[in-house]
Write a protein that holds these residues in place. Structure first.
Motif, short mmCIF file in Angstrom:
data_model
loop_
_atom_site.label_atom_id
_atom_site.label_comp_id
_atom_site.label_asym_id
_atom_site.label_seq_id
_atom_site.Cartn_x
_atom_site.Cartn_y
_atom_site.Cartn_z
N PHE A 151 -6.45 -30.04 -7.60
CA PHE A 151 -5.46 -28.97 -7.39
C PHE A 151 -5.51 -27.95 -8.53
N GLY A 152 -5.77 -28.40 -9.74
CA GLY A 152 -5.80 -27.49 -10.89
C GLY A 152 -6.84 -26.39 -10.77
N THR A 153 -7.81 -26.58 -9.86
CA THR A 153 -8.86 -25.58 -9.64
C THR A 153 -8.78 -25.00 -8.24
N ALA A 154 -7.72 -25.30 -7.51
CA ALA A 154 -7.61 -24.92 -6.11
C ALA A 154 -7.53 -23.42 -5.89
N HIS A 155 -7.22 -22.66 -6.95
CA HIS A 155 -7.14 -21.20 -6.82
C HIS A 155 -8.48 -20.54 -7.09
N ARG A 156 -9.51 -21.34 -7.38
CA ARG A 156 -10.85 -20.81 -7.65
C ARG A 156 -11.71 -20.88 -6.38
N SER A 157 -12.24 -19.75 -5.97
CA SER A 157 -13.09 -19.72 -4.79
C SER A 157 -14.54 -19.92 -5.23
N GLN A 158 -14.84 -21.15 -5.64
CA GLN A 158 -16.16 -21.51 -6.17
C GLN A 158 -16.81 -22.54 -5.25
N PRO A 159 -18.14 -22.66 -5.30
CA PRO A 159 -18.87 -23.47 -4.33
C PRO A 159 -18.34 -24.87 -4.06
N THR A 160 -18.08 -25.66 -5.12
CA THR A 160 -17.63 -27.03 -4.86
C THR A 160 -16.21 -27.07 -4.30
N MET A 161 -15.45 -26.00 -4.50
CA MET A 161 -14.08 -25.96 -4.02
C MET A 161 -13.97 -25.47 -2.58
N VAL A 162 -14.78 -24.49 -2.22
CA VAL A 162 -14.65 -23.89 -0.88
C VAL A 162 -15.90 -24.03 -0.02
N GLY A 163 -17.05 -24.34 -0.62
CA GLY A 163 -18.29 -24.44 0.15
C GLY A 163 -18.49 -25.81 0.78
N LEU A 164 -18.25 -26.87 0.03
CA LEU A 164 -18.47 -28.23 0.56
C LEU A 164 -17.64 -28.52 1.82
N PRO A 165 -16.37 -28.07 1.90
CA PRO A 165 -15.62 -28.33 3.14
C PRO A 165 -16.21 -27.67 4.38
N TYR A 166 -17.06 -26.67 4.20
CA TYR A 166 -17.69 -25.99 5.33
C TYR A 166 -18.94 -26.71 5.82
N VAL A 167 -19.42 -27.71 5.07
CA VAL A 167 -20.63 -28.41 5.49
C VAL A 167 -20.43 -29.92 5.60
N MET A 168 -19.25 -30.42 5.21
CA MET A 168 -18.98 -31.85 5.26
C MET A 168 -17.58 -32.13 5.80
N LYS A 169 -17.41 -33.28 6.42
CA LYS A 169 -16.06 -33.71 6.77
C LYS A 169 -15.28 -33.86 5.47
#
Length: 407
Positions: A151-169
């Protein structure tokens, strides 16, 4: 909640990519972790995955900072807290990482290298862009499921935060679920009246929070302290003295005075300003003055004692208190009274939230952290959440649920 949680998914015997935020104060000279609060907050999620192969992805600091370092010490600290082995490997998604994951058994924990050592993780990008990065493609091949607990990084639109959910359950971890649930309660069914205490030096963030909670009718009162209060006082035409005015200019917040004036013009009765402040006298002692008599050469460093009584009364009579930012230079005993006493009063309300950052540190140092309903692990993320913005990582988890199904 629109995103999935650990209750919605089977993780036993699966390889789980777990994103956490172990970014902590560290002594660069000895690489010693000085505060393991974030480790302790994440341990319930790790323990909930004890029947899985857990591959931890996290970061420490960012490039060009003195504490931008490897995660060997982080793995050792987590191992100590869990009482279970945690293997550290100085690789992120290369051959060494792949081989290490292949050798894992259920119950094993592997911590990969500081993910921000990869340049792609330090770039703000859309989820679609993030999903196509080498980093996301490489990490996604290591596991079956992605769990985001950072959660502490949830405001960052960075690959591990926003990219992985688009390719994995993908689902939220225990801490992420708790943060969103507690902070969401402030906007819906929290006990009345609701009081926000906004202080510290992040004036622009506080202005956005104040505007949002007042315009949406969430807050019944907004109490302002610290540098935030000084900006509001300037908006009212109060002369706060050269040192305090110069600090606001130095921090780049002089433009916020206009915003403060706009908020006051709409919500004058709901914004509570201090009438007395404490300054550092020429001889270094603490001086108390009403705001209309602040000496020109003395810096305002705390809430005045005569303002402390009415402020603490407001907090004690509130059903909900959201506290973000100190009331002054709390690091010095001479000017810590305002912050300490306001926090103690806030902890007595029926539902109380501390917005992370310095305020959380003070609450823990006072030994009253257990008296609060919730202490957020994310300063910046918490502030953005309270401004009413949808955090990128949360949006990505919601999208993942749409893409990969609820179960």
């Amino acid at each position: 909640m629109k995103f999935g949680t650990l209750d919605d998914i089977e993780t036993a015997r699966k390889t789980v990519i777990l994103r956490v935020d172990f970014n902590s104060p560290i002594d660069p000279a000895s690489n010693t972790i000085l505060d393991d609060k974030r480790f302790r907050e994440h341990t319930p999620t790790v323990q909930n995955l004890q029947d899985s192969k857990v591959v931890i992805v996290t970061h420490q600091s960012r490039p060009q900072k003195k504490d931008f370092t490897t995660l060997k010490a982080h793995a050792e600290r987590l191992e100590h807290l869990l009482g279970r082995p945690v293997e550290y490997i100085d690789d992120i998604f290369g051959r060494c990482a792949r081989d290490a994951v292949k050798k894992m058994d259920c119950g094993d924990i592997l911590m990969l290298e500081n993910v921000r050592f990869n340049a792609e993780e330090n770039i703000k990008m859309t989820p679609e862009e993030a999903a196509s990065t080498h980093l996301v493609r490489g990490l996604s091949k290591l596991g079956d499921i992605y769990v985001n607990d950072a959660f502490g990084t949830a405001h960052r639109s960075q690959p591990t935060m926003v990219g992985l959910p688009y390719v994995m359950k993908s689902v939220a971890g225990t801490l992420m679920e708790k943060e969103v649930s507690c902070l969401s309660k402030v906007f819906s069914d929290s006990p009345k009246p609701v009081t926000f205490v906004l202080g510290g030096t992040k004036v622009d963030d506080s202005m956005n929070v104040a505007r949002n909670v007042l315009e949406c009718g969430i807050a019944d009162r907004v109490v302002v302290v610290g540098v935030v209060a000084n900006v509001f006082l300037l908006a009212e035409g109060v002369d706060i003295g050269c040192p305090s005015s110069d600090l606001i200019k130095k921090l780049g917040y002089y433009g916020e005075i206009k915003k403060a004036a706009e908020i006051l013009s709409k919500f004058k009765d709901k914004v509570i300003l201090p009438e007395y402040v404490a300054v550092r006298n020429e001889d270094g002692t603490r001086g108390e003055f009403s705001v209309d008599k602040i000496p020109d050469k003395y810096p305002v460093l705390d809430l005045g004692l005569d303002s402390l009584v009415p402020f603490t009364d407001i907090l004690r009579n509130s059903g909900t208190v959201v506290f973000n930012g100190p009331a002054g230079l709390f690091e010095e005993d001479l000017f810590s009274t305002g912050t300490f006493e306001l926090l103690k009063a806030a902890s007595e309300s029926e539902f109380s939230v501390v917005g992370g950052g310095h305020t959380a540190v003070v609450a823990e140092s006072l030994g009253i952290n257990d008296r609060f309903s919730h202490i957020s692990t994310g300063g910046g993320a918490c502030i953005e959440f309270l401004t009413g913005k949808k955090l990128p990582a949360i949006s990505a988890l919601e999208k993942s649920r749409e893409m990969f199904g609820k179960k």
